[in-house]
Design a protein around this motif. Structure first.
Motif, PDB file in Angstrom:
ATOM      1  N   SER A  66     -15.982  14.923 -41.580  1.00  0.00           N
ATOM      2  CA  SER A  66     -16.189  16.046 -40.676  1.00  0.00           C
ATOM      3  C   SER A  66     -16.155  15.631 -39.344  1.00  0.00           C
ATOM      4  CB  SER A  66     -17.124  16.891 -40.887  1.00  0.00           C
ATOM      5  OG  SER A  66     -18.589  16.539 -40.843  1.00  0.00           O
ATOM      6  N   LEU A  67     -15.751  16.202 -38.505  1.00  0.00           N
ATOM      7  CA  LEU A  67     -15.949  15.965 -36.904  1.00  0.00           C
ATOM      8  C   LEU A  67     -17.342  15.588 -36.650  1.00  0.00           C
ATOM      9  CD1 LEU A  67     -15.006  15.509 -34.008  1.00  0.00           C
ATOM     10  CD2 LEU A  67     -15.279  18.039 -33.545  1.00  0.00           C
ATOM     11  N   GLU A  68     -18.498  16.368 -37.152  1.00  0.00           N
ATOM     12  CA  GLU A  68     -19.889  16.250 -36.838  1.00  0.00           C
ATOM     13  C   GLU A  68     -19.987  14.780 -37.444  1.00  0.00           C
ATOM     14  OE1 GLU A  68     -18.766  20.007 -36.357  1.00  0.00           O
ATOM     15  OE2 GLU A  68     -18.572  19.032 -38.184  1.00  0.00           O
ATOM     16  N   LYS A  69     -19.670  14.477 -38.665  1.00  0.00           N
ATOM     17  CA  LYS A  69     -20.159  13.229 -39.360  1.00  0.00           C
ATOM     18  C   LYS A  69     -19.586  12.115 -38.594  1.00  0.00           C
ATOM     19  CE  LYS A  69     -22.665  12.978 -42.502  1.00  0.00           C
ATOM     20  NZ  LYS A  69     -23.896  12.544 -42.456  1.00  0.00           N
ATOM     21  N   LEU A  70     -18.261  12.424 -38.289  1.00  0.00           N
ATOM     22  CA  LEU A  70     -17.650  11.146 -37.574  1.00  0.00           C
ATOM     23  C   LEU A  70     -18.219  10.918 -36.087  1.00  0.00           C
ATOM     24  CD1 LEU A  70     -15.111   9.377 -37.626  1.00  0.00           C
ATOM     25  CD2 LEU A  70     -13.710  11.250 -36.613  1.00  0.00           C
TER      26      LEU A  70
END
Length: 477
Positions: free
Chosen positions: A138-142
């Protein structure tokens, strides 16, 4: 369709539940290896790789340390070490061994990383960079995993394959531009098909330095990729199969500068990508070939042709070399479609004229029609070009494989018998007309269709029937 990357990730999650993020290996409590800069200059990443889901065993008995040493000797800018166990037969043991044995070259941990803890483990093992795959994060995890890379002083090779991936990367770049290196995989990780033009489609959108990943099988292909202005190349299977020959790929990539051919291929990639995502829908690209009259040229462009073709070959009735082309030349600047010179003999006077017109930018591409790759002079290969293979040359399947191996991302298959190779994106020609086009497009799903005689009346060679041209576009709407 089987989602291979999904299977890999799910299997990996189960292994982590059983063994933890160290996968049962004893990991150093702290890093004892100096940091090496990762891909700051143009170069090639060579990969320590025993197997893959698409190829099975590649080099099952590979010695990771000896292979990495040979890579360094053969000019690698960085070493990629696969640590995925189930499908690629790598491990953290390989990573630690390489990092310990070769302290003075950047090492990338390549795996399907999912959590920040894995960044820390990679760092302690000695990695100078880690692979982060946009498609599984996800963008947050990236963002959080990239942040951890920055805190540790290592870099992230952030891999993209789709427009959604690009949007994620551009968000990450706003905060961590100096930490990430963008890579585009020519291989679709869901089904492992390869399209050499996908990295070119996304290169401009990503901006800055971009690494081309996967799908390169010859030194000539490595040179072709370099001509498009890629800052790096990640080479896996064909490096692992023969580490000594990997030096040829490195030399070919580093020696080739960005060229007119490469720039035009990037332009073509952008047109294909834009049309497939926006205006074209399911309609293939359309090439109207064998144009000999200004009125036909202008109508083709007005109707929305994507390519217009002019034959520079004396043996054809549609040959325009001489007065016919001179009459059309003043109108070329008005044409929005790509303008293509079709040649059949690279040693002819007509071919020389076609080359001059492309060199001067009056035409966009040379179509090398029915000419084997080995018989094409280098100066034509350095100009914007694509090949057209025919039944007369031999088996189209074999010819297609040969061209792809040589880095030719697109080429026309001209077959009146319909003997098209169905691997990859099909550009089709041969017996196409407004009457059969809908049926053939439905059957073969081509990316491009090329019509010439099918738009003419009997006995009117080179003279397009405007009603047939209009019918063609209506049939494909």
């Amino acid at each position: 369709m089987t989602n291979i990357v999904g299977q890999i990730v799910e299997k990996r999650k189960k292994d982590i539940e059983k063994k933890g993020y160290t996968f049962g290996f004893e990991i150093p409590a702290k890093r004892d290896r100096p940091l090496n800069p990762f891909m700051q200059d143009k170069g090639v990443i060579l990969e320590v790789k025993r197997a893959s889901p698409s190829k099975g065993d590649i080099a099952p008995n590979l010695d990771s340390v000896e292979t990495a040493k040979r890579y360094q000797k053969n000019g690698a800018s960085a070493i990629s070490c696969l640590t995925e166990e189930n499908y690629f037969k790598g491990s953290l043991k390989d990573l630690m061994a390489i990092c310990k044995a070769i302290p003075d070259i950047a090492v990338l941990r390549k795996d399907f990383l999912l959590e920040e803890e894995e960044i820390d483990i990679s760092y302690r093992c000695g990695a100078d960079a880690v692979l982060l795959i946009c498609g599984i994060l996800s963008l947050e995890k990236l963002l959080s995993m990239t942040k951890r890379c920055k805190e540790l002083g290592i870099r992230a090779l952030v891999e993209v394959r789709t427009q959604d991936d690009v949007e994620k990367v551009l968000q990450v770049k706003k905060e961590y531009a100096d930490t990430i290196v963008c890579g585009v995989n020519s291989r679709n990780l869901k089904d492992f098909t390869i399209d050499l033009l996908v990295p070119a489609m996304l290169k401009k959108k990503l901006g800055g330095q971009v690494i081309f990943e996967s799908g390169i099988t010859t030194a000539q292909a490595a040179s072709t990729i370099a001509s498009m202005g890629f800052a790096g190349l990640l080479l896996g299977e064909f490096a692992a199969r023969d580490p000594e020959k990997a030096g040829r790929f490195v030399q070919a990539f580093k020696a080739q500068k960005e060229s007119l051919y490469g720039k035009k291929m990037l332009e073509l990639a952008e047109v294909i990508e834009n049309k497939s995502n926006k205006t074209r829908g399911d309609r293939p690209l359309i090439k109207i070939c064998g144009l000999t009259r200004t009125e036909d040229l202008l109508l083709a462009d007005q109707l929305g042709a994507d390519f217009t073709g002019f034959i520079f070959a004396q043996e054809y009735g549609r040959n325009v070399y001489g007065p016919k082309f001179k009459a059309m030349e003043p109108y070329l600047e008005k044409i929005k479609a790509f303008k293509v010179a079709v040649i059949t003999n690279p040693l002819s006077e007509e071919a020389e004229e076609a080359a001059r017109l492309v060199q001067e930018g009056k035409l966009d591409f040379i179509q090398l029609h029915g000419i084997p790759y080995a018989k094409v002079p280098e100066k034509f290969l350095n100009l914007p070009h694509y090949f057209a293979i025919t039944d007369k040359m031999g088996n189209l399947e074999s010819l297609s494989h040969e061209l792809k191996d040589l880095g030719q991302a697109r080429f026309i298959q001209d077959s009146k018998e319909g003997n098209y190779s169905q691997e990859g994106k099909l550009w089709m020609a041969g017996g196409l007309s407004p009457d059969n086009i809908s049926q053939l497009v439905k059957k073969y799903n081509p990316e491009l269709v090329d019509l010439s005689s099918g738009l003419e009346d009997s006995g009117q060679t080179g003279i397009k029937n405007p009603d047939k041209m209009k019918k063609l576009f209506e049939a494909l709407q």
